[in-house]
Each structure stands twice: as C-alpha cells, then as structure tokens.
Design a protein around this motif. Structure first.
Motif, PDB file in Angstrom:
ATOM      1  N   TRP A   4       0.810  -1.223   0.000  1.00  0.00           N
ATOM      2  CA  TRP A   4       0.000   0.000   0.000  1.00  0.00           C
ATOM      3  C   TRP A   4       0.843   1.272   0.000  1.00  0.00           C
ATOM      4  CZ3 TRP A   4      -4.956   0.055  -1.222  1.00  0.00           C
ATOM      5  CH2 TRP A   4      -5.693  -1.128  -1.068  1.00  0.00           C
ATOM      6  N   THR A  30      -3.409  12.371  -1.099  1.00  0.00           N
ATOM      7  CA  THR A  30      -4.814  12.081  -1.382  1.00  0.00           C
ATOM      8  C   THR A  30      -5.058  10.576  -1.440  1.00  0.00           C
ATOM      9  OG1 THR A  30      -5.039  14.154  -2.585  1.00  0.00           O
ATOM     10  CG2 THR A  30      -6.674  12.460  -3.046  1.00  0.00           C
ATOM     11  N   ALA A  31      -4.140   9.842  -2.065  1.00  0.00           N
ATOM     12  CA  ALA A  31      -4.311   8.385  -2.168  1.00  0.00           C
ATOM     13  C   ALA A  31      -4.401   7.766  -0.770  1.00  0.00           C
ATOM     14  CB  ALA A  31      -3.162   7.778  -2.954  1.00  0.00           C
ATOM     15  N   PHE A  74      -7.675   8.776   1.099  1.00  0.00           N
ATOM     16  CA  PHE A  74      -8.853   8.032   0.626  1.00  0.00           C
ATOM     17  C   PHE A  74      -8.845   6.601   1.173  1.00  0.00           C
ATOM     18  CE2 PHE A  74      -9.915  10.616  -3.470  1.00  0.00           C
ATOM     19  CZ  PHE A  74     -10.237  11.695  -2.671  1.00  0.00           C
ATOM     20  N   HIS A  75      -7.671   5.989   1.170  1.00  0.00           N
ATOM     21  CA  HIS A  75      -7.580   4.618   1.690  1.00  0.00           C
ATOM     22  C   HIS A  75      -7.989   4.584   3.162  1.00  0.00           C
ATOM     23  CE1 HIS A  75      -5.366   1.478   3.915  1.00  0.00           C
ATOM     24  NE2 HIS A  75      -5.666   0.704   2.880  1.00  0.00           N
ATOM     25  N   GLN A 113      -9.881   6.499   4.851  1.00  0.00           N
ATOM     26  CA  GLN A 113     -11.279   6.798   5.177  1.00  0.00           C
ATOM     27  C   GLN A 113     -12.067   5.502   5.381  1.00  0.00           C
ATOM     28  OE1 GLN A 113     -13.061   9.531   2.369  1.00  0.00           O
ATOM     29  NE2 GLN A 113     -11.379  10.986   2.635  1.00  0.00           N
ATOM     30  N   THR A 114     -11.661   4.427   4.688  1.00  0.00           N
ATOM     31  CA  THR A 114     -12.365   3.154   4.855  1.00  0.00           C
ATOM     32  C   THR A 114     -11.653   2.221   5.830  1.00  0.00           C
ATOM     33  OG1 THR A 114     -12.954   3.388   2.521  1.00  0.00           O
ATOM     34  CG2 THR A 114     -13.534   1.320   3.574  1.00  0.00           C
ATOM     35  N   LEU A 115     -10.332   2.167   5.715  1.00  0.00           N
ATOM     36  CA  LEU A 115      -9.555   1.279   6.595  1.00  0.00           C
ATOM     37  C   LEU A 115      -8.436   2.053   7.262  1.00  0.00           C
ATOM     38  CD1 LEU A 115      -9.188  -1.869   4.266  1.00  0.00           C
ATOM     39  CD2 LEU A 115     -10.646  -1.667   6.288  1.00  0.00           C
ATOM     40  N   SER A 142     -10.566  -2.821   0.941  1.00  0.00           N
ATOM     41  CA  SER A 142     -11.937  -2.640   1.430  1.00  0.00           C
ATOM     42  C   SER A 142     -12.991  -3.070   0.404  1.00  0.00           C
ATOM     43  CB  SER A 142     -12.147  -1.172   1.785  1.00  0.00           C
ATOM     44  OG  SER A 142     -11.751  -0.350   0.707  1.00  0.00           O
ATOM     45  N   MET A 143     -12.575  -3.327  -0.839  1.00  0.00           N
ATOM     46  CA  MET A 143     -13.561  -3.721  -1.841  1.00  0.00           C
ATOM     47  C   MET A 143     -14.086  -5.134  -1.563  1.00  0.00           C
ATOM     48  SD  MET A 143     -12.030  -0.994  -2.914  1.00  0.00           S
ATOM     49  CE  MET A 143     -10.398  -1.332  -3.582  1.00  0.00           C
TER      50      MET A 143
END
Lengths: 629, 629
Positions: free
Chosen positions: B526, B538-539, B542-543, B545-547, B559-560
């Motif tokens: 990652w 930003t990358a 964004f990552h 925000q979910t995990l 997270s998908m």
C-alpha cells in the motif's frame, strides 16, 4: 422478529433539481404512454431546455415518496396485458440468503415490509423477453417509452447540420418505436426489464442510442448499511445514473437488494456469484450449479434486471493470467478461476449456459456477460487472456440470441489510449454488435485518487467509438469505498464523458444543451449557466467563492477579468458593429479559402468596407467601463 | 518607502514529497552538469523509481529557502561563458508599471528586496537564443541538462518492447544532447530560457519529448495577493507544473512578477498586452506600439522566458468572430480586436512583428504565438476565424525562425472529440512542427465545476496526437479564481493526461511508473502504491477513510472485497500453480491463435496437463482465510 414490520428510517434526497421541472410527455403514437423528462427554465426569454431524466419520481413534487412501500408499479399493466405470465409462490427466503446461520436478524438489515410474495414468470412455453417480442414484430409500450425518451431535443435540433464521426453507428434523425424494436430484435440494443421490477422507467442500451452510465453501490464485508445504500441509489440516479448495480457482499445481501429494487426507477444489475459465494462460506471450490441456480431464481423473483455472468472464464484461459502483472482482478473472474483450478473442470457457468438462458427468458433478465479476465493494469491490456475470453463471450452471445435473450458484453478496465479502439472493434466484430458495457477504461495507473479522471478519459473515447454504457469509477477506486460525495463526482464525471461521446458521434440533439449553456455564458446569464450544468450546486458554489454578492449573479463580468475589461463585452461590440453594416460579416471576407494570400485579399476587402463605416462605429459609442453593481 | 527593504512573510511548502528523495545525476557527457530528479523508494526489495522533477530546490532538504533573496542563479556561469552578453542599467521602474499614479506603494505589493538592476542582453549584433546556438551546431549546457532530464528511466526500460502510436512523432530510444540540439535547430522543440532568469532548471517543449504542462497563476483585478501567488507557483511546481504563466492584471503587476520570477525554477511566461492595457487605464484603443515595446523591455529585463503575443488577430479576421456563439473569448484577442476595429488598422503586433523578434533574440525569449480567436464553445470549434488566425501564426513562425527565435503556438480551447485531430494536423502542417501548446481542449460545455475533467479528456487526446505542452484548467474555470486546492487538482489532472499521452505515443520509459505501481497494487504494498502515485497524500487519505488502521497498510486485502476473499490472492495462487509445473504457462495453450476452436483445443491440452497436477495442487494447500491483522 419484531423489526420486520416496523418502518425503517431511510432518508433520501427528494424535490426538483434546481432551476428545473419534472414534465411528462405523451408518446406521439397516442398510446397514452407518458414519458418523464426534466425541463430547465431559462431567463431572458430563452426557450426552456429538455434534458434526459433518470431521477424517477424522487424529483417529482407531486409524488409522495415512502421508502417502506416502494415505488408505484407503473409497468404492471403492460406486463399483464401480454397475458403470457403467471403468478406463483415465491421461493422461501432462507437464512443463508442473508448470510445468517439462524433466523435471527438482530444486528442485520430489517426485511423490506412488503416483499414480493407472488412473483411473475413466463407461462410454460412462453418467452417474455423484449427481444422475443421485437423479433415477433411486436412494439411494446416499453419500446414506445424508450423512443420518446431518446427523441428528446431532436425537434429543437432539426435545423441543425449534423456533424460527427460515428465509427459505423447508425443514429437516425428521429427515433421511432419501430426503430427501437428493430435494434432490440437484431441484438444491437437491450431494454433491461425484469417482469418482477415493474417500477422501472424503460431505457435502452445500444450504440445507436444516447450513451448510458451505470453506478455501482452495495454493502461490503467491511462497511455500509441498507439505509446508506438506498440513499446512494436515489442520489446516483438524481445526478444521472441510467442503471445501478448492487454489488453487495457479506451479510444481508437478499434484504439489501429488496430495499434497493422496490425503490429503484432504473434497472438494477447484480453479480449473482457474489451471493452464491457467501452461501458457501466464501469457499469458491464449494460452489455448485444447484446453489448458483437457486441464487438466480432468488434474484429473478426479486426483479433484478440484468445478471453479470462470468461464463467466459474457461478452464483453458486461466493459466494465461499467470503471465500477467496483475493477474485476475475481476472478483467474479477469480472466483471462477479458483473453482476451475480446484476441480480441473470446465466452468459450470459455461457448461450450464443454456440452463441459465432458460431462466433469463422466463423473467426477461438480460445477460451482462462478465469480463472475468479483463486487464487490471496498463501492462496487461489487450492480452491473450482478455481476448480469449472475449471470443467466448461472442460465442455465448449468439447462443443466447438463439433463445431471444437480451445480451450486453462487459469490457475493460485498464487500457492505454492507443489500444482502446482495438477493444471496441474486436467486440463489435466478435459479439455481433451486442451492446458493449465498459469499466472506464483507465488510461494510466499512476493516479490513484483521481481514477474517475484517468478512467473518464478512456470512457469518453470508447463511448465515442461505440460503447453503449459506461460503468462509472469514483475517486475512491482502488483505495476505498465511495461515500455519497464520491458517488456524485463519479456520476457527473461519467455523464460528461458520455455526453462528450454523444457529441463526437454526431448525435443530432447532443449539442443543444452545450449551445444553450455557451449562450448563457456569453450573455452573462449566470443562473442559467448554473442550471444548465450537470451539477448546478457545485457550479454556483465555485462562482460564489470568488464573487459571493447576489449582484455578481447578474453582473456583466466575471472574476477572471473583473469589471474594467471583458472579452465577452468586446465580442458583443464586434457583433453589433458587424450587425450595423447592411451586409453580413461574410461580406468582409474575400473568400472562405484560407491562407496568407487570402488573408491579405480579405484584409483589403475588409479595410475598404471598414473605412466607410469608421464614423458610424464611433457614433455607436465605445463604452468601456461596465456597470459595477 | 519603508517597506521596500523589510522582508516579507511568504510561506511556501518545502521538504521532500513523501516517500521520495531529491537526487542529482551528472550528465553522462561528463561535463559536470548536474540534473535534479526525484527518486521514489520502494519496499520488498524493489528498485527505486526515478521520476521527472519540476519542484526545484524547494524539495531539497539541503537547500535553505529564502523567498526574499530568491533562488540561486545556477545558469549564470553558462550564460556568461558564452561571452556574447553585456550588462547594462535596467529601465527605471515607473509607477504605471504597477498601475499606480504616484510612487506611493501603500496598500500595494512590496518591492522585491533585490530586483535585477543590471540585466543582461545580447551584445550588439549577437543572438543569444538556444535556437541560434543549435543552428550553429553548438550544444549548450542547457541542451545537455534537457537530454539527461528526459532520459529518465530509459535504462530501466531498455528491455521493454516499444509499443504505441506516435502519429509521426520521432521519439528516440535514448535522448542525446545532439538530438536536443537538432530538435531545437529545426524548431521542433524550444528551451525557454531568458538570460535574465538564470534560476531555471532547463526543460524542453517539443513533440519528441515528454508532454509538458503549464499552470496559470497571477493577481486579478478582484482578488489575490503576492504571497498567495508565490505560494501557488511553488505549490504548482511541487505537483508537476513544467512552466508557470503569470497572468496578473490590475495593480502591482511588475512587483508581483519580480517575486515570482526570482523564486521560480521553471520558465515563466506572460501575456505582455495585459500589463500594457493597465498602463493605458484599460482603454484598448489607447494602446500604442511604444507602450507595448516598453512593456516588452520591462519584462525582458525581469527574465520572462516566453511571451504570448496575439499577432495573429488580424483586422480581416475580426468580423469572422461576429458569427460565433461565443465571439472572442481570449482576453488578449479581444483587446487586439477592439484596437483594430477602433482604428480600422492592421494589428500593431502584426505590423511590428519583426521589431518584437529583435527583442526576443536579445534576451532569448520564446514566442508563444497566442490564439486570440480560439473557440470559446463547442459550437465555434474549428471555424473560419480560428483557422484563419492559425494560418497567420504559421506565417509568423517562419518569420521568427528566419531570426533563429524560438516559437511555440497556442491552441484551443473548446473542441468536440471528433474535431481535435484536425487541430493538431493543421497546426503541424502550417507551423512546420513548431511545438503546439493547447488549453485543454474542453470536449463539452455542460459541466462547469468539472472543466478540469472535460478539458483533461481533450488534453490527453491532443497530447497523444502531438501537442507538446498542455495548459492546465482548474475546477474553477469559467466560474472563479482557483485557490491552492484547485491549483493542485488542476496540475495533477494535467499530469495524468500528459502521462496518458506519453504512454499512447509509445514513449520508451513512460510505462515504468505504471508497472511499478501496478505491481505494488498486486502485492498489496500500500505505501508503495501511495508513494508512486501523482498525489500520495490524497491516495492515502482516501484509503484511510475506509480502513484507517495502520495494520491495513500491510493487510493483504482491500476494502472492496474485505479479508475473506480476494481476487489478487487467487491470482497469486494461479501463478504459483503455473510456476509449480515444470513448464511455462504457455505450454497450457495449444496455440496463440484465438477463437472458439482454439479455445477448445487448448482446453483439451490444459485439462490433460492439469489432471496430472491435480494432486500436487491440493498439496499446495488452498488457504482461503487471509490473516486479518
């Protein structure tokens, strides 16, 4: 189970999109079919502009929205009038449908209050697909609806000189119900319309219709809940999503889907293998045809309009993926790859394809043949694995068509610009012009966080070349799960890409909205400029960050040049000047032919004419300072 | 004037871009020229990736940044070593240079502490343009710098099979200083390098080099201040702007420009007519050649590297704009149009073109021939006014080349996709392959607030076709003035568009970064995925925000799909399986030829091979649940 009948609090966005009204236009066939559209009112005596509307009843102030009872079944009468369907007792919902071991729903998603208990299916020996009717020469109300909906703006554009490069598309000046029928009959367009989803407003996906876009929503194993997903569905269609895919994984898949379908005015697609995998505890090799078949029936009865079926991932192709930089990135593709490897057998989806087709035609579900071997990176684009699968998808397309079942084909993914056209050409050739439905493609892999843009670039191009529907990508792609804002940005980005494709293909009415907005911009009708845009709120918000005053909304200048000097104003003076002559601007010009000599010649002609007009122009008064309000 | 020598508080962003280091690579000519690059370190034993670096000393921890004294004059020795320049007393700064009636600076912008008092110019009878040296067969240090800088990554890519469609571009496998010289000599590339801007790191703009991007900044009549603009310049180059244009209007133009140029490591362009207009109180018809000429000298002495000159807006073309939906949208174009109409005379820029050229060659300023009649809407694209002007720009290009002065050509604007290629082809033909420098183009007008995207689509395409530099568009285009965030979004959007163009053209090293990122994605590295992206912050944001958990940065899932099932993992199993065979994956395949029969044949071959391996595979252990950290 107390929570089953207690209404759920689900907040969704309702009310008109600013500056516009919902209207209903009667089909010119006089059949009484009423088509929903959106009309944007303009200032300065300009005629209102009609735009394609995917928002459903949610933007209609005359409709009372109740998420707990779902939308009105507008198509129910059309379906029953064909008297080729029968009601029957729905398959019993099993705990595993929601990924639960017991009936306890605690912590899960509440059941939709009024699920379909008596679904419809084709009577024995009947086929209820729109393609079947089309091939029998029948024009259905669904086809009439589509024709009227697609015709939008063509009257306004009738004096318009058509201009564009369609790469073989055959877009008529006017869409007639008969044209829709013929496109569906030959498989060049589909109307996804499960007879158990009568809440939809019919739409067509095909290269000779407006380019459509899809938005993906759904629960994931790590996040989100049903209220959020229903809200995302309403939100995505408000901004322009033509179809929705529910890609839920993890628990509560069945109930989440019921909530979404009962409240969706657009077709809903799914990837049934996702739910089937949950039913076997996530162990791909434990999947069986029976479990998969049962899942198809379950979803067919709920009203899913199209199924992504990865029947092209054949045993022989799996090893091809081993050579790749990013292997298999399609979730469905990798599930089937793993199954094939574990059993060393051909895919049961491929082996049972005709059995699946029998189910599709009993409910009018369209195939979305999945590209399980699509490239996951620039390096893997257009490779052997991808094209091997595409050839199989072509074979399956023709097999489905033998049963009058509607088909579209899913496409990549990640493709550099110079390899995009090959994808489109091969698909058209191999799949007999069945609608292509692509995910982007992303034209570079170096911008995570901006993949709505890297893919929007590829989407606009492949849409221009002939792709019928573009699956959106949000800024969160590859990184996380999209929230409400990401969904909106993804939808608007894909709407503009699809529209750019329509313009380039030479769609007869596409430029109407561009011209209206450009004219509003030139005339400083700021509110019209906002209202005509795909996202009026954002446009106005950005404007106000620099010039917040209400006066600035009517000011004849913008923040770029400020009030003291303005290009647009000068242009107006140029125009007035030309208009003051008793001759057209052309007469200033010696010739249309370009080049320095001509320029010289026309310059002489111009100077001659202008000298005479010198005084007149001065009289016009060359006001320079614009009113500073 | 107390404030002149008091240091100004200007905060700019410094320090390395995350995950990367500034490095300096010596030119392989051994001349001692040191070229700045950025190297991104990777995990898992992967080799670091070198990327093109426009950020200047601001990302170098070993350089102390002092905005009040400006950057080091790295090129000073190279310039003087050619002993064809002389120092002289600078033109006296006049109050009107800053739009003031009196010397009072109160409320204005403070003067830069150490402005250039003794600028350089060519000795009488000399020409200091890079084109002049190139045509004399001289390879300058600037050319060496460019060669090394452009070569970036080509070694890594040497075993790479080149692939792409260059539409006539002639990109060599390796860029030598001699190649740079020859491209500059024939006018196919420019190196914008005013001898009074020795702070620059040389770069080339040409179709056979990497596609470049420009970012516009500058004060406007209604907003912003110098600190903000200097910060924007540093910020824009941090994210990848190859050049900057200072489009300031209103007051304090002279001082604002001095602050920007003294602190800019990239070439700075301007539109001199903007400042000249301010000097005549905004009354276009009061402009004179003398005022304009004086403004050119003023800016030449400060070190502006390229001038936008709208000499193609000829009297005869002005009426052509009257027929348009949006008339003349170029500010410079409308200024000249108004001047021409008011006086009914040919443009003084056109009449005095050779006089302007004399100034350009005395300082090595490049022409950016402005497209004053570019279309301002889809409706006006590729029209008579636009192409008439283009033909004149072609004529002027050849006139400038007669004096060995560097030239690039500005292009549209607003163009639907199917009309983009014609722009590129006409420009190449008419302007003898002089570098094309376009604004977008926007491919639709219906998405204000998203015009970085509507234009990024057009920019990627025209860059692929051969445009050498893309002028960025921010989300605020047509609505307001970009803030810091808008500048970043605009720059990153254009970097990805330029990169997509390099990939499609078949640039030998372009895919290195894509492959590194794709590999990191496949291997769930990652942090590498973030660091290799155009916008790591930003990358990662964004990552997270979910995990959000730090563990998720090393988790072998995203997270998908969540931890229970993962496509990438399956792919790895497929790969391991293939590797375990004593044969290559190819051997599974009967043939490279595609098609259903082949699939059948290869399927048989595969099944045979696989049955034998069945047990082996089972032994491998098909672990499904990945560690949930």
């Amino acid at each position: 189970m107390a929570d089953i009948n207690s209404p759920v609090e689900i907040g969704v966005t309702t009310g008109p999109i600013r500056g516009s009204r919902k209207i209903h236009v009667g089909a010119r066939t006089g059949s009484g079919v009423q088509v929903a559209m959106r009309e944007i009112d303009l200032e300065g005596g300009e005629a209102p502009v009609r735009v394609y509307d995917t928002s459903g009843p949610y933007t209609d102030p005359n409709v009372a929205i109740d998420i707990n009872s779902g939308l009105e079944a507008k198509r129910a009468d059309w379906i029953r009038a064909r008297s080729d369907v029968e009601e029957y007792d729905a398959r019993e919902v099993k705990p595993e449908d929601n990924g639960q071991l017991g009936p306890d729903r605690s912590g899960g998603v509440p059941q939709f209050p009024n699920p379909v208990k008596r679904p419809l299916r084709a009577k024995a020996g009947h086929n209820v697909s729109q393609m079947h009717y089309a091939r029998k020469g029948i024009i259905t109300p669904e086809m009439e609806y589509v024709a009227e909906r697609e015709n939008l703006g063509r009257e306004l554009a009738k004096d318009f000189v058509r201009d564009g490069e369609g790469w073989g598309a055959e877009i008529p000046d006017v869409i007639t119900p008969e044209f829709v029928r013929s496109e569906v009959a030959r498989g060049r367009a589909i109307i996804p319309n499960n007879i158990n989803h009568p809440e939809t407003e019919p739409m067509a996906i095909g290269r000779n219709f407006l380019v459509k876009i899809n938005a993906n929503i759904g629960n994931s194993a790590v996040a989100s809940d049903v209220a959020q997903e229903v809200d995302k569905m309403v939100w995505a269609t408000r901004w322009g999503a033509d179809t929705i895919m529910d890609l839920s994984t993890g628990r509560n898949i069945h109930d989440t889907r019921e909530w979404i379908i009962r409240n969706s005015a657009v077709p809903v697609g799914t990837v049934p293998i996702y739910q089937a995998l949950e039913k076997v505890g996530g162990v791909a090799e434990d999947l069986t045809w029976d479990i998969f078949r049962d899942t198809l029936i379950e979803q067919a009865e709920q009203g899913v309009d199209y199924f992504t079926i990865h029947a092209g991932v054949r045993l022989a192709y799996v090893p091809m993926a081993a050579k790749r930089v990013t292997g298999i990135v399609s979730r469905g593709g990798s599930i089937m790859a793993k199954w094939c490897l574990a059993h060393h057998k051909e895919s049961f989806l491929y082996e049972h394809f005709d059995d699946i087709t029998e189910i599709m035609k009993a409910y009018d579900i369209a195939y979305s043949l999945g590209d399980g071997l699509r490239p996951g990176s620039i390096a893997d684009a257009n490779d052997e694995a991808q094209f091997s699968e595409l050839y199989t998808l072509g074979e399956l397309t023709h097999r489905a068509w033998e049963h009058d079942v509607q088909v579209m084909i899913e496409g990549p993914g990640h493709v550099p610009m110079h390899k995009i056209k090959e994808n489109m050409e091969k698909q058209l050739e191999v799949c007999g012009e069945a609608p292509f439905y692509t995910l982007g493609p992303l034209v570079t892999d170096i911008a995570p966080g901006y993949d709505h843009i890297t893919s929007g670039i590829g989407a606009a191009q492949i849409g221009w070349y002939g792709t019928a529907m573009l699956c959106y990508v949000t800024p969160k792609e590859h990184l996380g799960l999209p929230d409400r804002d990401d969904v909106k940005v993804g939808v608007v980005t894909y709407k503009l890409a699809a529209h750019a494709a329509d313009l380039a293909k030479g769609h007869p009415a596409a430029q109407v909205r561009d011209d209206a907005l450009s004219k509003a911009r030139f005339e400083f009708r700021w509110r019209d400029q906002f209202n005509l845009s795909l996202d009026p709120e954002t446009a106005e918000e950005f404007h106000d960050q620099t010039l917040p005053a209400e006066g600035a909304k009517t000011a004849h200048f913008c923040s770029m040049c400020g009030p003291r000097f303005c290009s647009m104003q000068i242009s107006q003076e140029v125009r007035d000047f030309a208009a003051k002559q008793n001759e057209s601007p052309e007469s200033f010009l010696a010739s249309e032919k370009l080049g320095a000599d001509t320029a010289e010649a026309s310059r002489q002609a111009a100077i001659k004419g202008m000298e005479e007009m010198s005084e007149k122009y001065k009289d016009m008064g060359q006001k320079l300072y614009l009113p500073e309000e």
